[in-house]
Design a protein around this motif. Structure first.
Motif, PDB file in Angstrom:
ATOM      1  N   THR A  35       0.820  -1.217   0.000  1.00  0.00           N
ATOM      2  CA  THR A  35       0.000   0.000   0.000  1.00  0.00           C
ATOM      3  C   THR A  35       0.855   1.270   0.000  1.00  0.00           C
ATOM      4  O   THR A  35       0.321   2.369   0.145  1.00  0.00           O
ATOM      5  N   TYR A 228      -2.221   3.767   5.310  1.00  0.00           N
ATOM      6  CA  TYR A 228      -2.926   4.913   4.715  1.00  0.00           C
ATOM      7  C   TYR A 228      -2.984   6.103   5.679  1.00  0.00           C
ATOM      8  O   TYR A 228      -2.953   7.258   5.247  1.00  0.00           O
ATOM      9  N   LEU A 229      -3.064   5.841   6.985  1.00  0.00           N
ATOM     10  CA  LEU A 229      -2.988   6.930   7.963  1.00  0.00           C
ATOM     11  C   LEU A 229      -1.623   7.606   7.918  1.00  0.00           C
ATOM     12  O   LEU A 229      -1.519   8.837   7.953  1.00  0.00           O
ATOM     13  N   GLN A 231       0.224   7.972   5.499  1.00  0.00           N
ATOM     14  CA  GLN A 231       0.353   8.759   4.260  1.00  0.00           C
ATOM     15  C   GLN A 231      -0.461  10.051   4.305  1.00  0.00           C
ATOM     16  O   GLN A 231      -0.495  10.796   3.328  1.00  0.00           O
ATOM     17  N   ASN A 233      -3.879  10.353   5.178  1.00  0.00           N
ATOM     18  CA  ASN A 233      -5.328  10.260   5.010  1.00  0.00           C
ATOM     19  C   ASN A 233      -6.042  10.393   6.351  1.00  0.00           C
ATOM     20  O   ASN A 233      -5.546   9.940   7.382  1.00  0.00           O
ATOM     21  N   ARG A 234      -7.225  11.002   6.323  1.00  0.00           N
ATOM     22  CA  ARG A 234      -8.064  11.022   7.516  1.00  0.00           C
ATOM     23  C   ARG A 234      -8.534   9.599   7.827  1.00  0.00           C
ATOM     24  O   ARG A 234      -8.537   8.739   6.956  1.00  0.00           O
ATOM     25  N   HIS A 236     -11.440   8.098   8.313  1.00  0.00           N
ATOM     26  CA  HIS A 236     -12.510   7.501   7.513  1.00  0.00           C
ATOM     27  C   HIS A 236     -11.991   7.075   6.149  1.00  0.00           C
ATOM     28  O   HIS A 236     -12.287   5.978   5.670  1.00  0.00           O
ATOM     29  N   LYS A 237     -11.185   7.921   5.502  1.00  0.00           N
ATOM     30  CA  LYS A 237     -10.623   7.592   4.185  1.00  0.00           C
ATOM     31  C   LYS A 237      -9.642   6.426   4.293  1.00  0.00           C
ATOM     32  O   LYS A 237      -9.623   5.528   3.430  1.00  0.00           O
ATOM     33  N   ALA A 238      -8.826   6.414   5.351  1.00  0.00           N
ATOM     34  CA  ALA A 238      -7.863   5.323   5.535  1.00  0.00           C
ATOM     35  C   ALA A 238      -8.579   3.991   5.700  1.00  0.00           C
ATOM     36  O   ALA A 238      -8.160   2.964   5.149  1.00  0.00           O
ATOM     37  N   TYR A 240     -11.625   3.291   4.575  1.00  0.00           N
ATOM     38  CA  TYR A 240     -12.243   2.997   3.274  1.00  0.00           C
ATOM     39  C   TYR A 240     -11.213   2.395   2.312  1.00  0.00           C
ATOM     40  O   TYR A 240     -11.477   1.378   1.658  1.00  0.00           O
ATOM     41  N   LEU A 241     -10.023   2.992   2.244  1.00  0.00           N
ATOM     42  CA  LEU A 241      -8.969   2.477   1.360  1.00  0.00           C
ATOM     43  C   LEU A 241      -8.488   1.099   1.821  1.00  0.00           C
ATOM     44  O   LEU A 241      -8.241   0.205   1.000  1.00  0.00           O
TER      45      LEU A 241
END
Length: 276
Positions: A35, A228-229, A231, A233-234, A236-238, A240-241
């Motif tokens: 990722t 993802y965090l 990188q 991302n908030r 919720h987005k992390a 979701y990804l």
């Protein structure tokens, strides 16, 4: 162009080693790498394990867990930490103390208690220590249904309605957010997870992919979210990804032929690794 020390998203996984390579530290490093982040690790226990189950667990001595933590935190700019298997209360207390010392920006806890094979991976006495010492520090807690039920002392949910009935109890554990994973509701056409935030809850839907090769799904999802965090991302987005990533890793799992039991998901379904 190489990343500078300040821009490389570094994720630390604190977990047990899976000799079969499908879960634990091995799955975490694969998921973090796939990722797009850089993975470092602190090994808390060495398991003798394959696709059929766990045959032995050897906890790493406390002083060596502490020296691993000091080594990585003193040199690497660790943005996010993912915690998996911690084996016993003493290890949990040590990890909590060191995280309070080093204060990483993000903490994702996958409360590993039961393997896909059904083997108990966390001593019963350690669950209360986990709830007292570590869970209140978490940005995100990612239990599956048996783990979520064990943490709040309720029966394992058998439906999405029963998942919803655990929301208040799971919030009361003290983590900022909880992702209650519904993968164990095998009669459902979808594999839906419940994201519980301080003032809202949301069902994240995904198509269920029928396969026995689901070893390491929890480790993989929590590591992807931490990646993802890191990188930027908030939450919720992390989440979701991360959910998208694990769904694809499961969908492609049968492209691999590994072992005779619950095989691993395909971490590198994007073609980063030639599996043929």
């Amino acid at each position: 162009m190489p990343h500078s020390q300040d821009t490389t998203p570094i994720v630390l996984t604190i977990a047990g080693s899976d000799s079969g390579g499908g879960a634990g530290i091995q799955a975490d490093i694969k998921a973090i790498s796939a990722t797009g982040s850089y993975a470092c690790s602190v090994i808390t226990a060495i398991t003798s394990q394959n696709t059929h189950g766990v045959s032995a667990i050897h906890p790493v001595p406390l002083e060596h867990i502490e020296s691993q933590l000091d080594a990585v935190f003193s040199d690497l700019n660790i943005v996010a930490v993912k915690i998996g298997m911690l084996a016993d209360a003493d290890i949990i207390q040590l990890v909590a103390r060191k995280l309070r010392q080093y204060t990483p920006k993000f903490l994702v806890i996958d409360p590993v208690m039961v393997a896909t094979s059904g083997d108990l991976l966390l001593q019963q006495s350690a669950i209360s220590t986990l709830k007292q010492e570590l869970i209140p520090m978490a940005d995100l807690l990612t239990p599956n249904l048996p783990e979520g039920a064990a943490l709040v002392g309720k029966p394992v949910p058998q439906s999405e309605e029963e998942m919803g009935a655990l929301i208040a109890d799971l919030r009361a554990l003290g983590a900022h957010s909880v992702l209650l994973k519904g993968g164990h509701l095998e009669q459902d056409a979808n594999s839906n997870d419940l994201l519980i935030q301080p003032h809202s809850s949301e069902l994240l839907r995904a198509k269920r992919h029928p396969t026995v090769n689901t070893h390491g799904t929890g480790c993989t999802l929590s590591s992807a979210i931490a990646s993802y965090l890191a990188q930027g991302n908030r939450l919720h987005k992390a989440v979701y990804l991360g959910k998208q990533y694990i769904s694809q890793a499961i969908a492609h799992a049968d492209e691999l032929s590994v072992g005779g039991g619950h095989g691993p998901v395909h971490h590198f379904f994007n073609g980063h690794v030639n599996v043929r």
